[in-house]
Design a protein around this motif. Structure first.
Motif, PDB file in Angstrom:
ATOM      1  N   ASP A 108      33.788 -34.277   1.873  1.00 25.50           N
ATOM      2  CA  ASP A 108      33.617 -34.477   3.041  1.00 25.50           C
ATOM      3  C   ASP A 108      34.351 -33.990   4.303  1.00 25.50           C
ATOM      4  OD1 ASP A 108      32.992 -37.385   2.045  1.00 25.50           O
ATOM      5  OD2 ASP A 108      35.590 -37.962   2.858  1.00 25.50           O
ATOM      6  N   ALA A 109      34.900 -32.444   4.088  1.00 25.93           N
ATOM      7  CA  ALA A 109      35.209 -31.756   5.343  1.00 25.93           C
ATOM      8  C   ALA A 109      34.142 -30.450   5.776  1.00 25.93           C
ATOM      9  CB  ALA A 109      36.214 -30.635   4.232  1.00 25.93           C
ATOM     10  N   GLY A 129      30.527 -31.928   5.422  1.00 25.38           N
ATOM     11  CA  GLY A 129      30.138 -32.687   5.801  1.00 25.38           C
ATOM     12  C   GLY A 129      30.716 -32.752   7.363  1.00 25.38           C
ATOM     13  N   ARG A 130      32.038 -33.353   7.715  1.00 26.27           N
ATOM     14  CA  ARG A 130      32.563 -33.460   8.925  1.00 26.27           C
ATOM     15  C   ARG A 130      32.080 -32.043   9.680  1.00 26.27           C
ATOM     16  NH1 ARG A 130      36.855 -36.031   6.252  1.00 26.27           N
ATOM     17  NH2 ARG A 130      37.760 -33.437   5.902  1.00 26.27           N
ATOM     18  N   ARG A 131      32.448 -30.250   9.204  1.00 29.21           N
ATOM     19  CA  ARG A 131      32.211 -29.479   9.537  1.00 29.21           C
ATOM     20  C   ARG A 131      30.343 -29.635   9.913  1.00 29.21           C
ATOM     21  NH1 ARG A 131      34.858 -26.733   6.139  1.00 29.21           N
ATOM     22  NH2 ARG A 131      33.534 -26.555   4.721  1.00 29.21           N
ATOM     23  N   ARG A 132      29.242 -29.888   9.339  1.00 26.08           N
ATOM     24  CA  ARG A 132      27.799 -29.767   9.922  1.00 26.08           C
ATOM     25  C   ARG A 132      27.917 -30.758  11.204  1.00 26.08           C
ATOM     26  NH1 ARG A 132      25.359 -30.056   3.787  1.00 26.08           N
ATOM     27  NH2 ARG A 132      27.215 -31.561   3.817  1.00 26.08           N
ATOM     28  N   ALA A 133      28.166 -32.003  10.796  1.00 26.81           N
ATOM     29  CA  ALA A 133      28.668 -32.977  12.057  1.00 26.81           C
ATOM     30  C   ALA A 133      29.236 -32.220  13.220  1.00 26.81           C
ATOM     31  CB  ALA A 133      29.032 -34.068  11.403  1.00 26.81           C
ATOM     32  N   LEU A 134      30.075 -31.562  12.906  1.00 22.65           N
ATOM     33  CA  LEU A 134      30.690 -30.596  14.351  1.00 22.65           C
ATOM     34  C   LEU A 134      29.754 -30.164  15.014  1.00 22.65           C
ATOM     35  CD1 LEU A 134      33.557 -30.771  15.988  1.00 22.65           C
ATOM     36  CD2 LEU A 134      33.660 -29.049  14.603  1.00 22.65           C
ATOM     37  N   ALA A 135      29.035 -29.501  13.975  1.00 25.63           N
ATOM     38  CA  ALA A 135      28.117 -28.036  14.681  1.00 25.63           C
ATOM     39  C   ALA A 135      26.966 -28.534  15.091  1.00 25.63           C
ATOM     40  CB  ALA A 135      27.618 -27.235  12.752  1.00 25.63           C
TER      41      ALA A 135
END
Length: 60
Positions: A8-9, A11-17
């Protein structure tokens, strides 16, 4: 020992980017629209034959 990676980390980084990219894109679009609107107003002023089209800012 190495710890297992959290899937999930990433995916969260991609969503934040993606969110940061969209924010930059929106801010850039607003800035561009304001700049184009200002230039269009200046061109309209010059096209009407006026010579005092530049914005004069008072000194503080």
């Amino acid at each position: 020992m190495t710890q297992p990676r959290d899937p999930d980390a990433a995916g969260r980084r991609r969503a934040l980017a993606a969110m940061l990219f969209l924010i930059v894109l929106v801010v850039g679009g607003v800035w561009l629209a304001n700049t184009l609107r200002r230039e269009a107003a200046r061109e309209d002023c010059l096209a009407s034959g006026r010579r005092d089209c530049a914005v004069i800012r008072p000194e503080p």
